[in-house]
Design an enzyme around this catalytic site. Structure first.
Site, PDB file in Angstrom:
ATOM      1  N   LYS A  78      -7.842  13.698  -3.894  1.00  0.00           N
ATOM      2  CA  LYS A  78      -8.049  13.542  -2.455  1.00  0.00           C
ATOM      3  C   LYS A  78      -7.329  14.697  -1.763  1.00  0.00           C
ATOM      4  O   LYS A  78      -6.222  15.070  -2.170  1.00  0.00           O
ATOM      5  CB  LYS A  78      -7.481  12.188  -2.008  1.00  0.00           C
ATOM      6  CG  LYS A  78      -7.682  11.863  -0.533  1.00  0.00           C
ATOM      7  CD  LYS A  78      -7.154  10.469  -0.169  1.00  0.00           C
ATOM      8  CE  LYS A  78      -7.420  10.097   1.277  1.00  0.00           C
ATOM      9  NZ  LYS A  78      -6.947   8.735   1.611  1.00  0.00           N
ATOM     10  N   SER A 153     -10.325   5.546   3.861  1.00  0.00           N
ATOM     11  CA  SER A 153     -10.388   6.960   4.156  1.00  0.00           C
ATOM     12  C   SER A 153     -10.658   7.840   2.932  1.00  0.00           C
ATOM     13  O   SER A 153     -11.036   8.994   3.083  1.00  0.00           O
ATOM     14  CB  SER A 153      -9.071   7.422   4.786  1.00  0.00           C
ATOM     15  OG  SER A 153      -8.004   7.308   3.861  1.00  0.00           O
ATOM     16  N   SER A 177      -7.488   2.093   2.017  1.00  0.00           N
ATOM     17  CA  SER A 177      -8.288   3.303   1.786  1.00  0.00           C
ATOM     18  C   SER A 177      -8.646   3.623   0.344  1.00  0.00           C
ATOM     19  O   SER A 177      -9.402   4.550   0.104  1.00  0.00           O
ATOM     20  CB  SER A 177      -7.594   4.512   2.391  1.00  0.00           C
ATOM     21  OG  SER A 177      -7.836   4.529   3.769  1.00  0.00           O
TER      22      SER A 177
HETATM   23  N1  GLN Z   1      -8.788   2.069   7.585  1.00  0.00           N
HETATM   24  C1  GLN Z   1      -7.372   1.994   7.804  1.00  0.00           C
HETATM   25  C2  GLN Z   1      -6.986   2.939   8.915  1.00  0.00           C
HETATM   26  O1  GLN Z   1      -7.822   3.498   9.505  1.00  0.00           O
HETATM   27  C3  GLN Z   1      -6.639   2.300   6.540  1.00  0.00           C
HETATM   28  C4  GLN Z   1      -6.620   3.723   6.209  1.00  0.00           C
HETATM   29  C5  GLN Z   1      -5.851   4.012   4.961  1.00  0.00           C
HETATM   30  O2  GLN Z   1      -5.614   3.146   4.126  1.00  0.00           O
HETATM   31  N2  GLN Z   1      -5.428   5.249   4.841  1.00  0.00           N
HETATM   32  O3  GLN Z   1      -5.863   3.140   9.212  1.00  0.00           O
END
Ligand code: GLN
Length: 486
Positions: A78, A153, A177
């Site tokens: 990532k 994400s 995420s």
């Molecule tokens: N969807 C969540 C957010 O927008 C979690 C994102 C994540 O785990 N990095 O913060």
């Protein structure tokens, strides 16, 4: 069988037996990436030369003997993990030109384990999002249906593994995420216990919640990679100094006698009926495997979304203050003075969702509102952690959906942040409590995959992985690939 359908164990075995070389393997995946990426947008950087150099080194090590177990196995990172000499953008214009002078611990450990770096994957900007639509580099598409999101994400890593462009890819999970995108693209993804995997060199979003983890086709594949990533790191003050169990060796631990808890609050309103039916069928399967099913209650858990959306923005507003246009990252053209430099660099460098979080975070931390929001959220966080502690007195593992619905249409939630935030209703609790959790595929609704979430007690990764493995020995959901990428 073609190489991209091999398990990690089969790849390692084939490399060891010289049935194919690491260079051939890297070429195979690079070709797949180069052909699929214009459609999927899963990679922001393809590191062809680096991959071939890594692969040649792995082949030499194999020839000499004594090579590490994963020597020659290709992976992707990532784009939130710093990579020495390779751009690390974090999905943001702010870091579009950022080349880190060092490797994140996760990157270093996986390199030392012999893996071959194929490239860096697309992601929501600074890991803020649930659909991979906030990336400066454009959205990632779901390999099962190009009109749907892959989740976020870590959407790029998830799509890459689902389309078999890489056997495994790293991700980070602050509120879901890793698990939510794993569910939406039909693969396995594990977020370890907070402190199990070093955060050093992983660009910070919300430091008390962020945790690195891994995506792969199966729990067994995840076990190999997690074993190589995990462990104490003196460079991360929240890294835990306890030995890393033999995740692969312990995969065979039977499910018989395991107490599986169903969190009452996770099966209510908002859960899509078809998803609920698949989760129920999975629970029945565990029962047939000899697990004892118990009901548990976590009454504060429904407060996890509002709690997270105070704590995470608060931490991000502090973490992201370092991007000021002075030391590194984006700088605006011709600033009038220092204030103008700060304002325009941040104004132009960050996207809308990141700005929304910074503003919310700054607000909840401000003198007049700190007690009402931030302090209150921290108290609720403790209540949620206590709920889980009680649940784990009655159950060894919790099972629930990963996401309330399968993958949704690209563009359908971008203008409605609250609806987007509610996607993480089943995943955020584990982050607030620092617990390990995993998503594995448990069926399909139409042509779209559905995920089952397993949540364990602190440092219960082995228990999660072996329960997931037992499920995957009986099912083939994790082996399905989208027709276009078979
Ligand atoms: N969807 C969540 C957010 O927008 C979690 C994102 C994540 O785990 N990095 O913060």
């Amino acid at each position: 069988m073609s190489l991209h359908t091999h398990s990690i164990a089969a790849l390692a075995e084939g490399l060891a037996a010289r049935r194919f070389s690491a260079v051939e393997l890297a070429e195979h995946f690079l070709k797949r990436i180069e052909s699929a990426n214009p459609r999927l947008n899963a990679f922001v950087t393809i590191t062809r030369e680096r991959a071939l150099a890594d692969a040649r080194r792995a082949d030499e090590a194999r020839a000499k003997g004594g090579a590490p177990r994963l020597a020659g196995v290709p992976i992707a990172h990532k784009d939130i993990f710093c990579t020495d000499g390779i751009r690390t953008s974090c999905g943001s214009r702010m870091l579009d030109n950022f080349v880190a002078p060092y490797d994140a611990t996760v990157v270093e450990k996986l390199a030392r384990a012999g893996t071959v770096l194929l490239g860096k994957t697309n992601m929501d900007e600074f890991a803020m999002g649930s659909s991979n639509e906030t990336s400066y580099y454009g959205p990632v598409r779901n390999p099962w249906d190009l009109a749907k999101v892959p989740g976020g994400s870590s959407g790029g890593s998830a799509a890459a593994v689902a389309a078999r462009l890489a056997p495994a890819a790293t991700g980070t999970d602050t509120g879901g995420s890793i698990r939510q995108p794993a569910a939406l693209v039909g693969i396995s993804g594990i977020k370890p216990t907070y402190g199990r995997v070093s955060r050093y060199g992983m660009i910070a979003f919300a430091s008390s919640l962020d945790q690195g983890g891994i995506f792969a086709a199966s729990a067994e594949d995840c076990a190999y990679l997690l074993h190589a990533m995990a462990g104490f790191d003196p460079r991360d003050s929240t890294s835990v100094d306890s030995p890393v169990p033999d995740y692969v060796g312990e995969l065979g631990t039977p499910v018989k006698g395991l107490r599986i808890g169903l969190v009452k609050e996770f099966f209510g309103e908002g859960l899509d009926a078809a998803t609920a039916a698949l989760v129920q069928a999975s629970i029945d399967r565990y029962r047939r495997l000899g697990a004892e099913i118990v009901e548990v209650s976590c009454p504060s858990l429904p407060l996890s979304v509002p709690t997270y959306y105070v704590v995470a923005p608060a931490e991000c507003s502090s973490n992201l203050s370092r991007f000021d246009g002075v030391r590194f990252g984006y700088r605006c053209e011709n600033p009038k003075d220092l204030l103008d430099l700060y304002k325009r660099s941040r104004g132009e460098g960050f996207g809308a969702e990141v700005k929304r979080r910074i503003m919310t975070g700054t607000y909840v931390l401000s003198a007049g509102y700190y007690d009402a929001y931030y302090l209150k959220a921290q108290k609720v966080r403790t209540l949620i952690a206590n709920d889980f502690r009680r649940a784990f007195a009655a159950a060894d593992l919790l099972v629930c959906p990963t996401s309330p619905t399968p993958a949704f249409d690209l563009g359908s939630k971008v203008d409605d942040p609250i609806t987007m935030y509610l996607n993480d209703i089943y995943t955020i609790g584990a982050n607030l409590a620092g617990l390990p959790a995993m998503s594995i595929p448990c069926g399909f609704i139409g042509h779209l995959p559905v995920g089952l979430q397993l949540i364990g007690p602190h440092f219960g990764e082995s228990r999660i992985l072996s329960a997931a493995h037992a499920f995957q020995r009986e099912t083939d959901w994790h082996r399905r690939t989208p027709a276009a990428y078979a």
